[in-house]
Design an enzyme around this catalytic site. Structure first.
Site, PDB file in Angstrom:
ATOM      1  N   GLY A  58       0.800  -1.360   0.113  1.00 11.34           N
ATOM      2  CA  GLY A  58       0.148  -0.005   0.046  1.00 11.34           C
ATOM      3  C   GLY A  58       0.842   1.347   0.251  1.00 11.34           C
ATOM      4  O   GLY A  58       1.751   1.343  -0.597  1.00 11.34           O
ATOM      5  N   SER A  59       0.509   1.997   0.612  1.00 16.74           N
ATOM      6  CA  SER A  59       1.175   3.576   0.504  1.00 16.74           C
ATOM      7  C   SER A  59       2.309   3.460   1.374  1.00 16.74           C
ATOM      8  O   SER A  59       3.068   4.624   1.151  1.00 16.74           O
ATOM      9  CB  SER A  59       0.225   4.476   1.491  1.00 16.74           C
ATOM     10  OG  SER A  59      -1.037   4.965   0.696  1.00 16.74           O
ATOM     11  N   THR A  60       2.842   2.473   2.185  1.00 17.36           N
ATOM     12  CA  THR A  60       4.120   2.510   2.801  1.00 17.36           C
ATOM     13  C   THR A  60       5.074   2.598   1.667  1.00 17.36           C
ATOM     14  O   THR A  60       6.282   2.744   1.797  1.00 17.36           O
ATOM     15  CB  THR A  60       4.349   1.320   3.557  1.00 17.36           C
ATOM     16  OG1 THR A  60       4.233   0.256   2.813  1.00 17.36           O
ATOM     17  CG2 THR A  60       3.491   1.450   4.837  1.00 17.36           C
TER      18      THR A  60
END
Length: 582
Positions: free
Chosen positions: A304-306
């Site tokens: 995801g956004s990591t």
């Protein structure tokens, strides 16, 4: 009258019968001759046979009991130790020869102390009266062994052995693994370093008497090797803290499980690696295999956004944007290849720092589409995705990055916000440790190092530092993870909330993630927190994984005596991060 007396005396006079004497003498001579001949035959002509028969009955090879090596943490605290126990076995032939079943009361007492059915126990011994060895119980405590010895059942013997004990229990269960009943490692570090931890017993030839006592020591047959101890990089204090906070979070959020990895930015050493659900390795009656998996290295997920900070790093290194550039994200969504990429709201014009602080999918997609896909994939590979970490932990997954000749623009966009690739919790922590180390990628070590490895530069130092300062805005006011903020220790981190893939698309279950480095002014630790399938409305990484990160990071830095900065300095750094996010 005198004539009769003389006649009687003549009759009573014994007469010598020569042939009888000769017969007696012959047999006596024959007997002694036979004995002499037999003795000569045994001692001169064929002395080895009886010597061999004697040796078969009296010579034995004994071996010394070798305990498995210790496993300790970096500070010398015991994580795994072997304790002496006893095995109980029977010699059925001795039992039968000595009428061992005459007193069944002793056998009932034996069955009771071993928690076995007496009929089943006796049947195992009676099954074959000519057998010489039958195990009745393994790894019984010395106290139970002493009680059994006092029962004095002929043909029941004790044999020394060892049992592995784990003082930290479920806290380090999946990392350390377990040994089997023969003290051989079958999971985790116990398996990986089994040869190192296992010694070789010394073997000695001895002569024993009929009652089993050693009467003569004849020499060493094989020299043994002492087992080696193993010192891990783990800090048990941080391990306990991480496990406590992860378990609390997974229970509170009714999650399926989770994992936390803490890395030393300067050395690449693993200071903590914990998973939930766990198990007690000292009690295996109801052991479930899914609890034994070291999820931090075996389970993969879409990040995801990591992953967005590394898209930003790739764009800065490729020169497609500069530190102070502005990216337009209006109207808060964009159509790519007939599909939409959208933000939660229309952020309008955004700085690079604000793209990360607000986790803008539109902004990061525009950066990804502005550079060649190979530039982006190359950055992913360079920071460790798709390769093993070097930890040498059993079952480690390398993760997956799709390899395609033709990438659609939508696929390139999804790569930028963490879909279409998978990684492990350990890889995620290592990536952020690379940012904290000014772009130097180091191999991960589960063993305590005498000196840190040199590492390999994979990101420009200026780029890594700039991305770190941008990420500080994520945990400051206006960011997506203010619950990961730590007073006294400025944090550079990123949230992630990714849907779990199902057949034909994505379902309604989530991975909640947070990864970060602290303190920003002098990076010391990198921590990745992954929570699998939290229930309810609270499933975002910032509110599920963020608080775990904050408590573990804060406690760990204090344990390592990392000095916090003053409130004025933190405010100054926060203002700088806020400026990047404006």
């Amino acid at each position: 009258m005198n004539k009769k007396v003389k006649q009687a005396k003549r009759i009573q006079k014994p007469q010598l019968i020569h042939w009888r004497v000769y017969i007696v003498v012959f047999f006596v001579v024959l007997l002694f001759g036979s004995l002499v001949a037999r003795a000569a035959y045994i001692q001169i002509l064929e002395p080895g046979k009886l010597r061999h028969e004697s040796d078969m009955r009296s010579l034995r090879t004994t071996s010394t009991e070798v305990q498995r090596g210790l496993i300790t943490d970096r500070n010398g605290d015991m994580l795994a130790v072997s304790v002496p126990v006893k095995a109980i076995y029977a010699d059925p032939k001795v039992v039968f020869d000595n009428n061992g079943f005459a007193n069944m009361q002793r056998w009932r007492a034996l069955a009771d102390v071993l928690h076995q059915d007496v009929d089943t126990l006796v049947a195992r011994v009676k099954d074959n009266p000519k057998r010489r060895f039958v195990y009745l119980a393994r790894q019984v405590t010395p106290e139970v062994a002493d009680y059994i010895n006092e029962l004095r059942i002929r043909g029941i013997y004790l044999k020394p052995e060892s049992r592995r004990y784990y003082p930290s229990g479920e806290i380090t269960a999946q990392l350390l693994g377990i040994t089997n009943i023969d003290d051989v490692g079958i999971e985790g570090i116990e398996k990986t370093y089994n040869d190192w931890l296992t010694g070789t017993p010394s073997k000695e030839k001895v002569r024993k008497s009929r009652d089993g006592h050693v009467v003569e020591r004849l020499g060493i047959v094989q020299e043994g090797e002492k087992p080696n101890d193993l010192v891990l990089s783990i800090d048990q204090r941080i391990q306990q803290l991480a496990y406590r906070e992860l378990k609390k979070s997974t229970e509170m959020n009714q999650a399926t499980g989770g994992s936390v990895v803490v890395l030393d930015v300067r050395t690449g050493e693993i200071l903590a690696m914990v998973n939930t659900p766990s198990y007690n390795p000292n009690s295996r009656e109801h052991l479930q295999s899914f609890r034994m998996r070291n999820r931090a290295v075996t389970d993969t997920f879409e990040p995801g956004s990591t992953i967005k900070p590394f898209v930003m790093a790739a764009a800065l290194e490729a020169g497609v944007v500069k530190d102070n550039d502005i990216v337009s994200t209006s109207p808060g969504w964009m159509r790519i290849g007939g599909r939409q990429v959208r933000d939660t709201t229309n952020y309008g014009d955004m700085t690079l720092g604000k793209i990360l602080a607000k986790s803008s999918n539109v902004g990061i997609s525009k950066l990804a589409l502005s550079m060649p896909v190979n530039q982006l994939l190359g950055t992913y590979y360079s920071v460790g995705l798709g390769s093993y970490s070097g930890s040498n932990l059993a079952g480690e997954s390398a993760g997956v990055i799709s390899e395609r000749h033709n990438w659609s623009e939508f696929e390139r966009a999804t790569l930028s916000f963490g879909y279409g690739l998978t990684m492990t919790t350990l890889q995620l922590a290592r990536m952020y440790a690379t940012l904290g180390a000014d772009g130097v990628l180091r191999p991960v070590s589960i063993l305590k190092l005498k000196q840190p490895p040199e590492g390999q530069r994979v990101l420009d130092a200026h780029v890594a530092k700039e991305v770190m300062h941008m990420l500080q805005g994520v945990t400051e006011k206006g960011g997506t993870a203010i619950e990961a903020h730590i007073d006294g220790y400025p944090v550079a981190g990123k949230t992630g909330t990714s849907r779990k893939a199902i057949a034909g698309g994505y379902g309604d279950d989530y991975w909640s993630l947070f990864a970060g480095v602290a303190p920003v002014n002098n990076p010391r630790l990198a921590i990745a927190v992954v929570v699998n399938d939290p229930k309810g409305d609270r499933y975002y990484g910032g509110v599920v994984a963020g608080p775990v990160f904050a408590k573990v990071m804060s406690g760990a830095l204090q344990m390592l005596n990392v000095e916090p900065i003053s409130e004025a300095e933190q405010t100054k750094l926060a203002s700088s991060a806020h400026g990047r996010a404006e």
